[in-house]
Each structure stands twice: as C-alpha cells, then as structure tokens.
Motif scaffolding. Structure first.
Motif, PDB file in Angstrom:
ATOM      1  N   SER A  48      -8.723 -42.640  18.685  1.00  0.00           N
ATOM      2  CA  SER A  48      -9.536 -41.480  18.310  1.00  0.00           C
ATOM      3  C   SER A  48     -10.777 -41.348  19.184  1.00  0.00           C
ATOM      4  O   SER A  48     -11.506 -40.379  19.065  1.00  0.00           O
ATOM      5  N   HIS A  49     -11.006 -42.320  20.066  1.00  0.00           N
ATOM      6  CA  HIS A  49     -12.181 -42.236  20.935  1.00  0.00           C
ATOM      7  C   HIS A  49     -11.943 -41.234  22.068  1.00  0.00           C
ATOM      8  O   HIS A  49     -12.539 -40.175  22.089  1.00  0.00           O
ATOM      9  N   MET A  50     -11.045 -41.569  23.013  1.00  0.00           N
ATOM     10  CA  MET A  50     -10.796 -40.646  24.126  1.00  0.00           C
ATOM     11  C   MET A  50      -9.330 -40.251  24.223  1.00  0.00           C
ATOM     12  O   MET A  50      -8.852 -39.847  25.279  1.00  0.00           O
ATOM     13  N   GLU A  51      -8.628 -40.394  23.081  1.00  0.00           N
ATOM     14  CA  GLU A  51      -7.236 -39.960  22.973  1.00  0.00           C
ATOM     15  C   GLU A  51      -6.324 -40.675  23.957  1.00  0.00           C
ATOM     16  O   GLU A  51      -5.313 -40.122  24.395  1.00  0.00           O
ATOM     17  N   LEU A  52      -6.671 -41.900  24.305  1.00  0.00           N
ATOM     18  CA  LEU A  52      -5.822 -42.703  25.178  1.00  0.00           C
ATOM     19  C   LEU A  52      -4.843 -43.515  24.333  1.00  0.00           C
ATOM     20  O   LEU A  52      -5.082 -43.776  23.157  1.00  0.00           O
ATOM     21  N   GLU A  53      -3.738 -43.926  24.978  1.00  0.00           N
ATOM     22  CA  GLU A  53      -2.674 -44.617  24.242  1.00  0.00           C
ATOM     23  C   GLU A  53      -3.107 -46.003  23.766  1.00  0.00           C
ATOM     24  O   GLU A  53      -3.881 -46.699  24.432  1.00  0.00           O
TER      25      GLU A  53
HETATM   26  S1  FES Z   1     -12.011 -47.161  22.637  1.00  0.00           S
HETATM   27 FE1  FES Z   1     -12.029 -45.608  24.143  1.00  0.00          FE
HETATM   28  S2  FES Z   1     -10.009 -44.822  24.113  1.00  0.00           S
HETATM   29 FE2  FES Z   1      -9.998 -46.349  22.575  1.00  0.00          FE
END
Ligand code: FES
Length: 105
Positions: A48-53
């Motif tokens: 939920s931070h930068m929508e990375l996997e």
């Molecule tokens: S902590 Fe930054 S994308 Fe998960």
C-alpha cells in the motif's frame, strides 16, 4: 476491500507451508496467500506504500515485511505496523473447505 464477488478455489492447503506464502494469479489479479500456523490469509500482491509487488516480502512471526522500503503489516489484519506505508493491505476473504482454499474475489 472486496465486498462483492464469489469464492474461487485457488489452492490446496498443502500448497503453502506454514510460515510461508505463495503468489497466485486469480482472474488476472495477483494474490499472495499466506499460511500462518495453518490459518490462511490472502492479500492483493501490492504494497500500500508505492503499489509495488510483495512477491519478495519476508515473514517474521505474524508480520509481513515489504522488501522495498521495509513497511510492515500484520498478517492477520493487513494493518500497518511500521511506516512508510500508512494504509492497510487489500485483503480478501478466505475460506477453507476440506483441503481446498477459496478466496472471495
Ligand atoms: S514499503 Fe515501499 S513499496 Fe512497500
């Protein structure tokens, strides 16, 4: 949070070992399925931070640690327990029938 939808079988209880997770593609959606001491939890494969996997995330006890910037989430609830994330993970309802695992999607 998914509110409508239907349960879809995604795995067998033996597919994911306790203390681990696996990534499944369900209807074009990437889902992580976590086995926490025999209880299963499913989330969208997206921090939920930068929508990375979250595919390379780590599990420590009941905490899921995002590999990118170290945000931590409670595996039972998806809630944030450590920044930089501020929103919970997107959770899916899970049910187990016999040895089959279903999620509502
Ligand atoms: S902590 Fe930054 S994308 Fe998960």
């Amino acid at each position: 949070m998914t509110t409508a939808g239907e349960y879809i079988e995604i795995a067998n209880v033996n597919d994911v070992r306790s203390g681990e997770f696996k990534v499944f593609d369900v209807n074009g959606e990437s889902i992580i399925l976590i086995n926490l001491d025999g209880e299963f939890f499913a989330y969208k494969n997206q921090c939920s931070h930068m929508e990375l996997e979250l595919s390379d995330a780590e599990i420590e006890g009941e905490i899921l640690i995002c590999p990118w910037h170290g945000a931590q989430f409670n595996i039972r609830t998806g809630d944030v327990v450590r920044l930089p994330a501020s929103e919970p993970l997107e959770k899916y309802e899970v049910k187990v029938e016999g040895d089959k695992i279903f999620i509502k999607i």
